[in-house]
Design a protein around this motif. Structure first.
Motif, PDB file in Angstrom:
ATOM      1  N   ALA A 124       0.827  -1.212   0.000  1.00 27.42           N
ATOM      2  CA  ALA A 124       0.000   0.000   0.000  1.00 27.42           C
ATOM      3  C   ALA A 124       0.860   1.261   0.000  1.00 27.42           C
ATOM      4  CB  ALA A 124      -0.924  -0.003   1.216  1.00 27.42           C
ATOM      5  N   ASN A 125       1.993   1.200   0.694  1.00 30.70           N
ATOM      6  CA  ASN A 125       2.980   2.286   0.738  1.00 30.70           C
ATOM      7  C   ASN A 125       2.318   3.647   0.983  1.00 30.70           C
ATOM      8  OD1 ASN A 125       5.449   3.580   0.583  1.00 30.70           O
ATOM      9  ND2 ASN A 125       5.594   3.488  -1.653  1.00 30.70           N
ATOM     10  N   PRO A 126       1.640   3.821   2.116  1.00 30.83           N
ATOM     11  CA  PRO A 126       0.864   5.047   2.346  1.00 30.83           C
ATOM     12  C   PRO A 126       1.697   6.314   2.426  1.00 30.83           C
ATOM     13  CG  PRO A 126       1.011   3.746   4.360  1.00 30.83           C
ATOM     14  CD  PRO A 126       1.533   2.884   3.260  1.00 30.83           C
ATOM     15  N   ARG A 127       2.985   6.203   2.705  1.00 34.58           N
ATOM     16  CA  ARG A 127       3.819   7.400   2.819  1.00 34.58           C
ATOM     17  C   ARG A 127       4.605   7.688   1.535  1.00 34.58           C
ATOM     18  NH1 ARG A 127       6.882   9.081   7.783  1.00 34.58           N
ATOM     19  NH2 ARG A 127       5.894  11.036   7.116  1.00 34.58           N
ATOM     20  N   GLY A 128       4.429   6.843   0.542  1.00 34.86           N
ATOM     21  CA  GLY A 128       5.047   7.105  -0.749  1.00 34.86           C
ATOM     22  C   GLY A 128       6.554   6.994  -0.781  1.00 34.86           C
ATOM     23  N   TRP A 129       7.099   6.010  -0.073  1.00 32.37           N
ATOM     24  CA  TRP A 129       8.547   5.803  -0.077  1.00 32.37           C
ATOM     25  C   TRP A 129       8.987   5.029  -1.316  1.00 32.37           C
ATOM     26  CZ3 TRP A 129      10.717   8.964   3.026  1.00 32.37           C
ATOM     27  CH2 TRP A 129      10.228   9.225   4.302  1.00 32.37           C
ATOM     28  N   GLN A 130      10.202   5.241  -1.706  1.00 32.62           N
ATOM     29  CA  GLN A 130      10.780   4.507  -2.832  1.00 32.62           C
ATOM     30  C   GLN A 130      11.084   3.064  -2.421  1.00 32.62           C
ATOM     31  OE1 GLN A 130      11.161   5.839  -5.887  1.00 32.62           O
ATOM     32  NE2 GLN A 130      10.416   7.839  -5.171  1.00 32.62           N
ATOM     33  N   GLY A 131      10.849   2.125  -3.324  1.00 28.22           N
ATOM     34  CA  GLY A 131      11.266   0.746  -3.115  1.00 28.22           C
ATOM     35  C   GLY A 131      10.294  -0.148  -2.391  1.00 28.22           C
ATOM     36  N   TYR A 132       9.297   0.410  -1.684  1.00 23.88           N
ATOM     37  CA  TYR A 132       8.327  -0.421  -0.982  1.00 23.88           C
ATOM     38  C   TYR A 132       7.444  -1.153  -2.004  1.00 23.88           C
ATOM     39  CZ  TYR A 132       9.129   1.804   3.622  1.00 23.88           C
ATOM     40  OH  TYR A 132       9.659   2.252   4.804  1.00 23.88           O
ATOM     41  N   SER A 133       7.157  -2.420  -1.730  1.00 31.44           N
ATOM     42  CA  SER A 133       6.280  -3.188  -2.619  1.00 31.44           C
ATOM     43  C   SER A 133       5.870  -4.468  -1.908  1.00 31.44           C
ATOM     44  CB  SER A 133       7.003  -3.546  -3.925  1.00 31.44           C
ATOM     45  OG  SER A 133       8.025  -4.508  -3.696  1.00 31.44           O
ATOM     46  N   ALA A 134       5.028  -5.256  -2.553  1.00 31.69           N
ATOM     47  CA  ALA A 134       4.632  -6.548  -1.989  1.00 31.69           C
ATOM     48  C   ALA A 134       5.807  -7.516  -1.941  1.00 31.69           C
ATOM     49  CB  ALA A 134       3.494  -7.145  -2.813  1.00 31.69           C
ATOM     50  N   GLU A 135       6.866  -7.222  -2.696  1.00 24.66           N
ATOM     51  CA  GLU A 135       8.040  -8.090  -2.701  1.00 24.66           C
ATOM     52  C   GLU A 135       9.152  -7.591  -1.781  1.00 24.66           C
ATOM     53  OE1 GLU A 135       5.445  -8.414  -5.771  1.00 24.66           O
ATOM     54  OE2 GLU A 135       6.880  -6.734  -5.797  1.00 24.66           O
ATOM     55  N   VAL A 136       9.183  -6.286  -1.492  1.00 21.11           N
ATOM     56  CA  VAL A 136      10.256  -5.703  -0.688  1.00 21.11           C
ATOM     57  C   VAL A 136       9.633  -4.995   0.508  1.00 21.11           C
ATOM     58  CG1 VAL A 136      12.162  -4.059  -0.642  1.00 21.11           C
ATOM     59  CG2 VAL A 136      11.777  -5.455  -2.687  1.00 21.11           C
ATOM     60  N   TRP A 137       9.870  -5.521   1.709  1.00 21.54           N
ATOM     61  CA  TRP A 137       9.252  -4.985   2.908  1.00 21.54           C
ATOM     62  C   TRP A 137      10.114  -5.326   4.125  1.00 21.54           C
ATOM     63  CZ3 TRP A 137       8.236  -9.336   5.843  1.00 21.54           C
ATOM     64  CH2 TRP A 137       8.029 -10.536   5.138  1.00 21.54           C
ATOM     65  N   GLY A 138       9.759  -4.740   5.271  1.00 20.20           N
ATOM     66  CA  GLY A 138      10.487  -5.007   6.510  1.00 20.20           C
ATOM     67  C   GLY A 138      10.786  -3.752   7.301  1.00 20.20           C
ATOM     68  N   VAL A 139       9.741  -3.149   7.892  1.00 21.51           N
ATOM     69  CA  VAL A 139       9.922  -1.965   8.733  1.00 21.51           C
ATOM     70  C   VAL A 139      10.040  -2.440  10.177  1.00 21.51           C
ATOM     71  CG1 VAL A 139       8.984   0.258   9.445  1.00 21.51           C
ATOM     72  CG2 VAL A 139       8.542  -0.593   7.129  1.00 21.51           C
ATOM     73  N   THR A 140      11.239  -2.283  10.742  1.00 14.42           N
ATOM     74  CA  THR A 140      11.478  -2.765  12.094  1.00 14.42           C
ATOM     75  C   THR A 140      12.674  -2.032  12.669  1.00 14.42           C
ATOM     76  OG1 THR A 140      11.679  -4.790  13.439  1.00 14.42           O
ATOM     77  CG2 THR A 140      12.954  -4.704  11.386  1.00 14.42           C
ATOM     78  N   ALA A 141      12.991  -2.277  13.926  1.00 17.71           N
ATOM     79  CA  ALA A 141      14.112  -1.578  14.558  1.00 17.71           C
ATOM     80  C   ALA A 141      15.401  -1.827  13.782  1.00 17.71           C
ATOM     81  CB  ALA A 141      14.265  -2.051  15.999  1.00 17.71           C
ATOM     82  N   SER A 142      16.110  -0.761  13.473  1.00 18.21           N
ATOM     83  CA  SER A 142      17.333  -0.909  12.693  1.00 18.21           C
ATOM     84  C   SER A 142      18.119   0.389  12.677  1.00 18.21           C
ATOM     85  CB  SER A 142      17.007  -1.301  11.244  1.00 18.21           C
ATOM     86  OG  SER A 142      16.437  -0.205  10.537  1.00 18.21           O
TER      87      SER A 142
END
Length: 472
Positions: free
Chosen positions: A304-322
């Motif tokens: 869905a990429n609600p914030r419009g970031w580059q590279g986000y997709s159903a294949e590339v994901w992983g928002v976590t502590a880093s």
């Protein structure tokens, strides 16, 4: 939290589980994917074997940037060694020697209430230790959750080294000694909850561990202690805030926690399939299914990429502590062409919809491989293929941000890859560790099978009210 009542949400969750809202996926044989996972697993193991100090067992918080040791990384390193034996990367003798060295070193570290010259107090250890001496680093806190991560690794090797060899008997005894020293009740400064930690300068920290997050292991270990346990009411305090977390996200009903690592850490050692506490019995789910749903939520959020970031997709994901690029606010043009002021962060406990600055961590997908391999493995392969600059000798660098293309900004971590955005130049032990453990669980239940035999963990689960499944 949406407007549905808890009773309605519980009923909805049970209905989804019974109806099979998320089918039990089966993976067709895929030699390319199998080879990729095997390669990543070996590289990630080598990270721990090569970067851990063989003379002390201390594991660095990050590498290759010089750093202090992380007691949580030591816990993950301990669990790496049995995985290495099972895969044939090292011999049992090599693993036994490294494990015994680590446990002896920790058992010999001084404890006490002083500000310096000690590694811990009341059986707990400081979050960070000097990489050479093993003593408290700077003014860091005595950490209950990081001590729990260390102890989980210790319990793992205790049950793995179950042979008659004298060194294996010594390993088991040292784990009992280290685990038995931890005074969990002392950390109940606001009973029956367990606090986050303590410093000699300020005393107990002002917050307690209450669910739902990564700290379930704190309560399981505290309840399972053979020497200084907390009463069962402590687990009720842990469950007392679940109502705030239960609800709907991206079409799934689950216990929500925005950073993905919260759905992964305790699962590295505990096989939650089919076992349930009081809350989960009401929902009809178990924690494994909850984490599987959380993995799908992450994928849906990236798509869905609600914030419009580059590279986000159903294949590339992983928002976590880093790690992240820098603590700075800059003008950013979204994928929809809208320019906004956006806040970026260096290290942060990132979570979708909360702290999301376009930074993705490959271990976020990798540590979910045991829950949803059908989407986690393709995500890891897509990251490597689309962002090859994220890959190195020990697998994936900690994080990357395709949206951060600001060549003139002073970075806290990493570097800018021309035309591809920011990428870290460090790997973190607490991020490599869960990915390795969960790859081990995905391919043969390597950690779970061993931990099901640990009497301390079983005791803690039962005192927390877990029943069913492999617990009997």
């Amino acid at each position: 939290m949406d407007s549905l009542t808890r009773r309605a949400l519980l009923a909805q969750g049970a209905g989804l589980a019974l109806a099979g809202a998320l089918p039990a996926w089966g993976l067709a044989p895929d030699p390319a994917a199998d080879a990729f996972v095997a390669d990543l697993e070996r590289r990630t193991f080598d990270f721990f074997w090569d970067t851990t100090d063989a003379s002390t067992g201390l594991a660095p918080d990050r590498w290759p940037t010089p750093s202090f040791a992380s007691i949580a990384a030591v816990g993950f390193a301990l669990s790496a060694y049995p995985v290495g034996v099972a895969r044939g990367y090292i011999t049992r003798e090599q693993a036994r020697e490294r494990t015994l060295t680590t446990l002896r070193f920790f058992a010999g570290l001084p404890q006490g209430p002083g500000r310096t010259g000690v590694a811990g107090h009341k059986g707990f250890f400081y979050h960070f230790l000097d990489m050479k001496t093993g003593l408290r680093f700077a003014r860091c806190e005595l950490s209950t959750v990081d001590t729990a991560l260390l102890m989980m690794g210790a319990l793992h090797v205790q049950s793995f080294f179950d042979g008659e060899h004298a060194d294996e008997a010594r390993i088991r005894a040292l784990v009992d000694e280290l685990y038995g020293r931890v005074d969990w009740a002392w950390a109940q400064v606001r009973p029956p909850s367990i606090g986050h930690g303590w410093t000699p300068e300020r005393g107990h920290l002002p917050n307690d561990w209450k669910g739902y997050n990564e700290a379930m292991m704190v309560y399981l270990l505290a309840l399972g202690s053979p020497t200084r346990p907390v009463p069962p009411e402590a687990y009720g305090a842990w469950l007392s805030t679940y109502e705030r977390s239960w609800g709907e996200s991206q079409g799934q009903t689950l216990l929500r926690f925005a950073p993905l690592f919260g759905h992964q850490f305790t699962h590295c050692w505990v096989d939650f399939r089919g076992i349930r506490d009081a809350f989960m019995r009401d929902t009809g789910l178990d924690y494994f299914e909850n984490s599987r749903r959380a993995t799908y939520v992450q994928q849906a959020y990236a798509a869905a990429n609600p914030r419009g970031w580059q590279g986000y997709s159903a294949e590339v994901w992983g928002v976590t502590a880093s790690d992240g690029p820098a603590d700075i606010t800059l003008a950013y043009t979204t994928t929809a062409g809208k320019t906004e002021r956006r806040r970026f962060a260096s290290y942060a406990g990132r979570g979708m919809g909360e702290v999301d600055d376009g930074t993705l961590a490959p271990y976020g997908a990798g540590s979910s491989i045991a829950f949803a391999p059908e989407i986690a493995i393709p995500a890891l392969m897509a990251i490597q293929q689309r962002h090859p600059h994220t890959w190195g000798r020990y697998g994936f660098w900690d994080a990357f941000n395709p949206s951060f293309n600001y060549p003139d900004v002073r970075l806290t971590h990493g570097r800018i890859e021309p035309g591809k955005g920011w990428v870290d130049t460090d790997m973190l032990g607490i991020d490599q560790g869960p990915m390795l453990a969960m790859m081990g669980n995905h391919r043969g239940e390597l950690v779970w099978q061993v931990m099901r035999r640990n009497a301390h963990l079983v005791r803690g689960l039962k005192r927390a009210g877990f029943t069913g499944g492999w617990l009997g």
